[in-house]
Design a protein around this motif. Structure first.
Motif, PDB file in Angstrom:
ATOM      1  N   SER A 109       0.818  -1.209   0.000  1.00  0.00           N
ATOM      2  CA  SER A 109       0.000   0.000   0.000  1.00  0.00           C
ATOM      3  C   SER A 109       0.852   1.259   0.000  1.00  0.00           C
ATOM      4  O   SER A 109       1.925   1.293   0.605  1.00  0.00           O
ATOM      5  CB  SER A 109      -0.932   0.000   1.210  1.00  0.00           C
ATOM      6  N   GLY A 110       0.367   2.266  -0.699  1.00  0.00           N
ATOM      7  CA  GLY A 110       1.095   3.523  -0.737  1.00  0.00           C
ATOM      8  C   GLY A 110       2.384   3.455  -1.529  1.00  0.00           C
ATOM      9  O   GLY A 110       3.284   4.248  -1.296  1.00  0.00           O
ATOM     10  N   ALA A 111       2.510   2.498  -2.432  1.00  0.00           N
ATOM     11  CA  ALA A 111       3.695   2.312  -3.275  1.00  0.00           C
ATOM     12  C   ALA A 111       4.934   1.934  -2.461  1.00  0.00           C
ATOM     13  O   ALA A 111       6.059   2.081  -2.917  1.00  0.00           O
ATOM     14  CB  ALA A 111       3.961   3.535  -4.145  1.00  0.00           C
ATOM     15  N   LEU A 112       4.734   1.450  -1.245  1.00  0.00           N
ATOM     16  CA  LEU A 112       5.841   0.960  -0.423  1.00  0.00           C
ATOM     17  C   LEU A 112       6.359  -0.338  -1.030  1.00  0.00           C
ATOM     18  O   LEU A 112       5.593  -1.275  -1.252  1.00  0.00           O
ATOM     19  CB  LEU A 112       5.355   0.703   1.009  1.00  0.00           C
ATOM     20  N   THR A 113       7.651  -0.382  -1.315  1.00  0.00           N
ATOM     21  CA  THR A 113       8.270  -1.586  -1.863  1.00  0.00           C
ATOM     22  C   THR A 113       9.179  -2.204  -0.815  1.00  0.00           C
ATOM     23  O   THR A 113       9.966  -1.503  -0.171  1.00  0.00           O
ATOM     24  CB  THR A 113       9.078  -1.259  -3.135  1.00  0.00           C
ATOM     25  N   VAL A 114       9.049  -3.517  -0.647  1.00  0.00           N
ATOM     26  CA  VAL A 114       9.826  -4.268   0.337  1.00  0.00           C
ATOM     27  C   VAL A 114      10.499  -5.430  -0.376  1.00  0.00           C
ATOM     28  O   VAL A 114       9.879  -6.108  -1.191  1.00  0.00           O
ATOM     29  CB  VAL A 114       8.905  -4.787   1.464  1.00  0.00           C
ATOM     30  N   TRP A 115      11.763  -5.653  -0.066  1.00  0.00           N
ATOM     31  CA  TRP A 115      12.499  -6.795  -0.595  1.00  0.00           C
ATOM     32  C   TRP A 115      12.732  -7.811   0.514  1.00  0.00           C
ATOM     33  O   TRP A 115      13.003  -7.446   1.660  1.00  0.00           O
ATOM     34  CB  TRP A 115      13.856  -6.373  -1.126  1.00  0.00           C
ATOM     35  N   LEU A 116      12.672  -9.096   0.155  1.00  0.00           N
ATOM     36  CA  LEU A 116      13.070 -10.187   1.041  1.00  0.00           C
ATOM     37  C   LEU A 116      14.179 -10.943   0.338  1.00  0.00           C
ATOM     38  O   LEU A 116      14.030 -11.297  -0.843  1.00  0.00           O
ATOM     39  CB  LEU A 116      11.911 -11.132   1.337  1.00  0.00           C
ATOM     40  N   ILE A 117      15.264 -11.194   1.039  1.00  0.00           N
ATOM     41  CA  ILE A 117      16.410 -11.905   0.467  1.00  0.00           C
ATOM     42  C   ILE A 117      16.782 -13.043   1.404  1.00  0.00           C
ATOM     43  O   ILE A 117      17.116 -12.821   2.563  1.00  0.00           O
ATOM     44  CB  ILE A 117      17.618 -10.962   0.280  1.00  0.00           C
ATOM     45  N   THR A 118      16.701 -14.266   0.884  1.00  0.00           N
ATOM     46  CA  THR A 118      17.118 -15.448   1.643  1.00  0.00           C
ATOM     47  C   THR A 118      18.488 -15.877   1.146  1.00  0.00           C
ATOM     48  O   THR A 118      18.700 -16.031  -0.065  1.00  0.00           O
ATOM     49  CB  THR A 118      16.107 -16.600   1.492  1.00  0.00           C
ATOM     50  N   GLU A 119      19.402 -16.064   2.068  1.00  0.00           N
ATOM     51  CA  GLU A 119      20.767 -16.449   1.730  1.00  0.00           C
ATOM     52  C   GLU A 119      20.808 -17.842   1.102  1.00  0.00           C
ATOM     53  O   GLU A 119      19.942 -18.679   1.355  1.00  0.00           O
ATOM     54  CB  GLU A 119      21.651 -16.407   2.975  1.00  0.00           C
ATOM     55  N   SER A 120      21.842 -18.086   0.333  1.00  0.00           N
ATOM     56  CA  SER A 120      21.956 -19.357  -0.377  1.00  0.00           C
ATOM     57  C   SER A 120      22.031 -20.556   0.560  1.00  0.00           C
ATOM     58  O   SER A 120      21.549 -21.635   0.215  1.00  0.00           O
ATOM     59  CB  SER A 120      23.177 -19.345  -1.299  1.00  0.00           C
ATOM     60  N   ASP A 121      22.591 -20.373   1.753  1.00  0.00           N
ATOM     61  CA  ASP A 121      22.668 -21.491   2.703  1.00  0.00           C
ATOM     62  C   ASP A 121      21.409 -21.609   3.571  1.00  0.00           C
ATOM     63  O   ASP A 121      21.335 -22.455   4.459  1.00  0.00           O
ATOM     64  CB  ASP A 121      23.917 -21.387   3.581  1.00  0.00           C
ATOM     65  N   ARG A 122      20.425 -20.744   3.306  1.00  0.00           N
ATOM     66  CA  ARG A 122      19.121 -20.730   4.002  1.00  0.00           C
ATOM     67  C   ARG A 122      19.264 -20.443   5.496  1.00  0.00           C
ATOM     68  O   ARG A 122      18.410 -20.768   6.286  1.00  0.00           O
ATOM     69  CB  ARG A 122      18.328 -22.024   3.800  1.00  0.00           C
ATOM     70  N   SER A 123      20.358 -19.761   5.864  1.00  0.00           N
ATOM     71  CA  SER A 123      20.584 -19.435   7.270  1.00  0.00           C
ATOM     72  C   SER A 123      19.797 -18.201   7.706  1.00  0.00           C
ATOM     73  O   SER A 123      19.540 -18.035   8.901  1.00  0.00           O
ATOM     74  CB  SER A 123      22.071 -19.198   7.533  1.00  0.00           C
ATOM     75  N   ALA A 124      19.435 -17.343   6.757  1.00  0.00           N
ATOM     76  CA  ALA A 124      18.772 -16.093   7.122  1.00  0.00           C
ATOM     77  C   ALA A 124      17.979 -15.527   5.964  1.00  0.00           C
ATOM     78  O   ALA A 124      18.333 -15.720   4.794  1.00  0.00           O
ATOM     79  CB  ALA A 124      19.806 -15.066   7.567  1.00  0.00           C
ATOM     80  N   THR A 125      16.922 -14.808   6.322  1.00  0.00           N
ATOM     81  CA  THR A 125      16.154 -13.998   5.376  1.00  0.00           C
ATOM     82  C   THR A 125      16.138 -12.587   5.926  1.00  0.00           C
ATOM     83  O   THR A 125      15.812 -12.371   7.096  1.00  0.00           O
ATOM     84  CB  THR A 125      14.721 -14.533   5.216  1.00  0.00           C
ATOM     85  N   THR A 126      16.500 -11.634   5.079  1.00  0.00           N
ATOM     86  CA  THR A 126      16.526 -10.229   5.470  1.00  0.00           C
ATOM     87  C   THR A 126      15.428  -9.487   4.726  1.00  0.00           C
ATOM     88  O   THR A 126      15.250  -9.668   3.524  1.00  0.00           O
ATOM     89  CB  THR A 126      17.898  -9.602   5.155  1.00  0.00           C
ATOM     90  N   ILE A 127      14.700  -8.637   5.465  1.00  0.00           N
ATOM     91  CA  ILE A 127      13.636  -7.825   4.891  1.00  0.00           C
ATOM     92  C   ILE A 127      14.116  -6.379   4.951  1.00  0.00           C
ATOM     93  O   ILE A 127      14.514  -5.889   6.015  1.00  0.00           O
ATOM     94  CB  ILE A 127      12.331  -7.999   5.680  1.00  0.00           C
ATOM     95  N   LEU A 128      14.094  -5.702   3.792  1.00  0.00           N
ATOM     96  CA  LEU A 128      14.624  -4.360   3.732  1.00  0.00           C
ATOM     97  C   LEU A 128      13.928  -3.562   2.644  1.00  0.00           C
ATOM     98  O   LEU A 128      13.225  -4.125   1.794  1.00  0.00           O
ATOM     99  CB  LEU A 128      16.129  -4.389   3.484  1.00  0.00           C
ATOM    100  N   LEU A 129      14.142  -2.267   2.675  1.00  0.00           N
ATOM    101  CA  LEU A 129      13.671  -1.387   1.619  1.00  0.00           C
ATOM    102  C   LEU A 129      14.716  -1.371   0.514  1.00  0.00           C
ATOM    103  O   LEU A 129      15.919  -1.520   0.792  1.00  0.00           O
ATOM    104  CB  LEU A 129      13.439   0.019   2.156  1.00  0.00           C
ATOM    105  N   PRO A 130      14.315  -1.190  -0.759  1.00  0.00           N
ATOM    106  CA  PRO A 130      15.300  -1.218  -1.843  1.00  0.00           C
ATOM    107  C   PRO A 130      16.456  -0.242  -1.649  1.00  0.00           C
ATOM    108  O   PRO A 130      17.597  -0.570  -1.973  1.00  0.00           O
ATOM    109  CB  PRO A 130      14.456  -0.845  -3.068  1.00  0.00           C
TER     110      PRO A 130
END
Length: 99
Positions: A75-96
């Motif tokens: 909503s409101g043109a808010l863009t969110v990225w999710l990136i999961t590491e190749s070893d699947r140890s972590a997912t990070t949520i951030l703004l572009p």
């Protein structure tokens, strides 16, 4: 209605530990969208607002243990990225802009 028709798809990969930047936490406040909602979409293979080429890359990445990226325009043109590491140890949520 059968149980199968109401079941949610199973996760396709492990998210690992979940990290969110303070800017994402602030941006999501008041949207009605939670970090859990976004991670759920991501691990079930809903890549959000990606090009077809990026979707195909994610499909290959699930099978070959490479980094997985989702992009959600909220909503409101808010863009969110999710990136999961190749070893699947972590997912990070951030703004572009934080990448």
């Amino acid at each position: 209605m059968s149980l199968a028709s109401t079941a949610r798809p199973l996760p396709r990969f492990a998210s690992g530990r979940i990290f969110a930047t303070p800017a994402v936490v602030d941006a999501l406040m008041g949207t009605g969208i939670s970090i859990d909602d976004l991670v759920g979409r991501h691990v079930r293979g809903d890549w959000g607002d990606l090009s077809e080429a990026d979707r195909q890359q994610n499909e290959r990445s699930v099978a070959t243990d490479r980094r997985i990226v989702s992009c959600y325009v909220l909503s409101g043109a808010l863009t969110v990225w999710l990136i999961t590491e190749s070893d699947r140890s972590a997912t990070t949520i951030l703004l572009p802009g934080e990448y």
